[in-house]
Scaffold this motif. Structure first.
Motif, short mmCIF file in Angstrom:
data_model
loop_
_atom_site.label_atom_id
_atom_site.label_comp_id
_atom_site.label_asym_id
_atom_site.label_seq_id
_atom_site.Cartn_x
_atom_site.Cartn_y
_atom_site.Cartn_z
N ASP A 250 29.48 39.90 10.06
CA ASP A 250 28.02 39.80 10.02
C ASP A 250 27.39 41.19 9.92
OD1 ASP A 250 28.16 37.07 10.19
OD2 ASP A 250 27.71 37.00 12.34
N GLN A 251 27.91 42.15 10.66
CA GLN A 251 27.38 43.51 10.62
C GLN A 251 27.57 44.12 9.23
OE1 GLN A 251 29.31 45.65 13.75
NE2 GLN A 251 28.16 44.63 15.37
N LEU A 252 28.74 43.93 8.65
CA LEU A 252 29.00 44.46 7.31
C LEU A 252 28.07 43.84 6.28
CD1 LEU A 252 32.90 44.63 7.32
CD2 LEU A 252 31.31 46.55 7.40
N THR A 253 27.82 42.55 6.42
CA THR A 253 26.91 41.87 5.51
C THR A 253 25.51 42.46 5.61
OG1 THR A 253 28.17 39.82 5.59
CG2 THR A 253 25.87 39.64 4.91
N ARG A 254 25.06 42.72 6.84
CA ARG A 254 23.71 43.27 7.03
C ARG A 254 23.56 44.66 6.44
NH1 ARG A 254 24.11 40.47 11.87
NH2 ARG A 254 24.85 42.27 13.03
N ILE A 255 24.61 45.45 6.39
CA ILE A 255 24.48 46.80 5.85
C ILE A 255 24.89 46.86 4.37
CG2 ILE A 255 24.75 47.96 8.06
CD1 ILE A 255 27.64 48.65 7.23
N GLY A 256 25.12 45.70 3.76
CA GLY A 256 25.37 45.66 2.33
C GLY A 256 26.81 45.87 1.91
N VAL A 257 27.73 45.68 2.82
CA VAL A 257 29.14 45.88 2.48
C VAL A 257 29.79 44.56 2.10
CG1 VAL A 257 31.36 46.65 3.36
CG2 VAL A 257 29.30 47.91 3.92
N GLY A 258 29.37 43.47 2.65
CA GLY A 258 30.00 42.21 2.34
C GLY A 258 28.95 41.14 2.28
N PRO A 259 29.18 39.94 1.94
CA PRO A 259 30.36 39.47 1.23
C PRO A 259 30.28 39.82 -0.25
CG PRO A 259 28.83 37.67 1.51
CD PRO A 259 28.24 38.86 2.23
N LYS A 260 31.38 39.78 -0.92
CA LYS A 260 31.43 40.13 -2.34
C LYS A 260 30.67 39.09 -3.17
CE LYS A 260 33.24 42.20 -6.04
NZ LYS A 260 32.21 42.75 -6.87
N LEU A 261 30.89 37.82 -2.90
CA LEU A 261 30.14 36.76 -3.57
C LEU A 261 29.16 36.16 -2.57
CD1 LEU A 261 32.88 34.92 -5.66
CD2 LEU A 261 31.19 36.58 -6.45
N MET A 262 27.89 36.15 -2.94
CA MET A 262 26.84 35.71 -2.02
C MET A 262 26.24 34.39 -2.47
SD MET A 262 24.82 39.32 -1.41
CE MET A 262 24.69 39.75 -3.17
N ARG B 260 26.84 31.54 -7.19
CA ARG B 260 27.19 32.71 -6.38
C ARG B 260 26.70 33.95 -7.11
NH1 ARG B 260 27.67 29.31 -3.26
NH2 ARG B 260 29.39 28.82 -1.87
N TYR B 261 26.32 34.93 -6.33
CA TYR B 261 25.87 36.21 -6.85
C TYR B 261 26.88 37.27 -6.48
CZ TYR B 261 21.35 33.95 -7.48
OH TYR B 261 20.35 33.11 -7.88
N ASP B 262 27.37 38.00 -7.45
CA ASP B 262 28.30 39.10 -7.21
C ASP B 262 27.50 40.29 -6.69
OD1 ASP B 262 29.55 41.76 -8.33
OD2 ASP B 262 31.19 40.32 -8.07
N ARG B 263 27.87 40.78 -5.53
CA ARG B 263 27.12 41.87 -4.87
C ARG B 263 26.95 43.07 -5.79
NH1 ARG B 263 30.52 43.20 -0.85
NH2 ARG B 263 31.36 44.83 -2.16
N ASP B 264 28.02 43.48 -6.47
CA ASP B 264 27.94 44.66 -7.33
C ASP B 264 27.01 44.44 -8.52
OD1 ASP B 264 29.75 45.87 -5.61
OD2 ASP B 264 31.48 45.29 -6.81
N ALA B 265 27.04 43.23 -9.09
CA ALA B 265 26.15 42.91 -10.22
C ALA B 265 24.70 42.87 -9.75
CB ALA B 265 26.55 41.58 -10.85
#
Length: 85
Positions: free
Chosen positions: A20-32, A69-74
């Protein structure tokens, strides 16, 4: 006395909190999911829907009729392409 089951539950909780912390700082998840992507971009789910409908929003993967799903990098690349200098 702690049992191995208790330790496993505690470890799962810790891993979940870290994710959850990684998600909040923009590290995860890869597919949203749409709600995750909306939160990531700081907009509402209704804005995401309007963007999809008009073709103006970030690129997404249409996995099934009801699964997007949305790819985080895209999404980051799309957002950066809208930067005003």
């Amino acid at each position: 006395m702690t049992t191995p089951s208790d330790e496993i539950r505690a470890l799962r909780d810790t891993v979940g909190q870290l994710a959850d912390q990684l998600t909040r700082i923009g590290v995860g998840p890869k597919l949203m999911t749409t709600p995750e992507c909306a939160e990531f971009l700081g907009v509402g789910k209704d804005v995401m829907f309007e963007w999809r409908k008009s073709g103006e929003g970030p690129p997404y993967l249409h996995i099934t009729a009801r699964t997007l799903r949305y790819d985080r990098d895209a999404v980051l690349e799309w957002a950066r392409s809208h930067e005003v200098k």
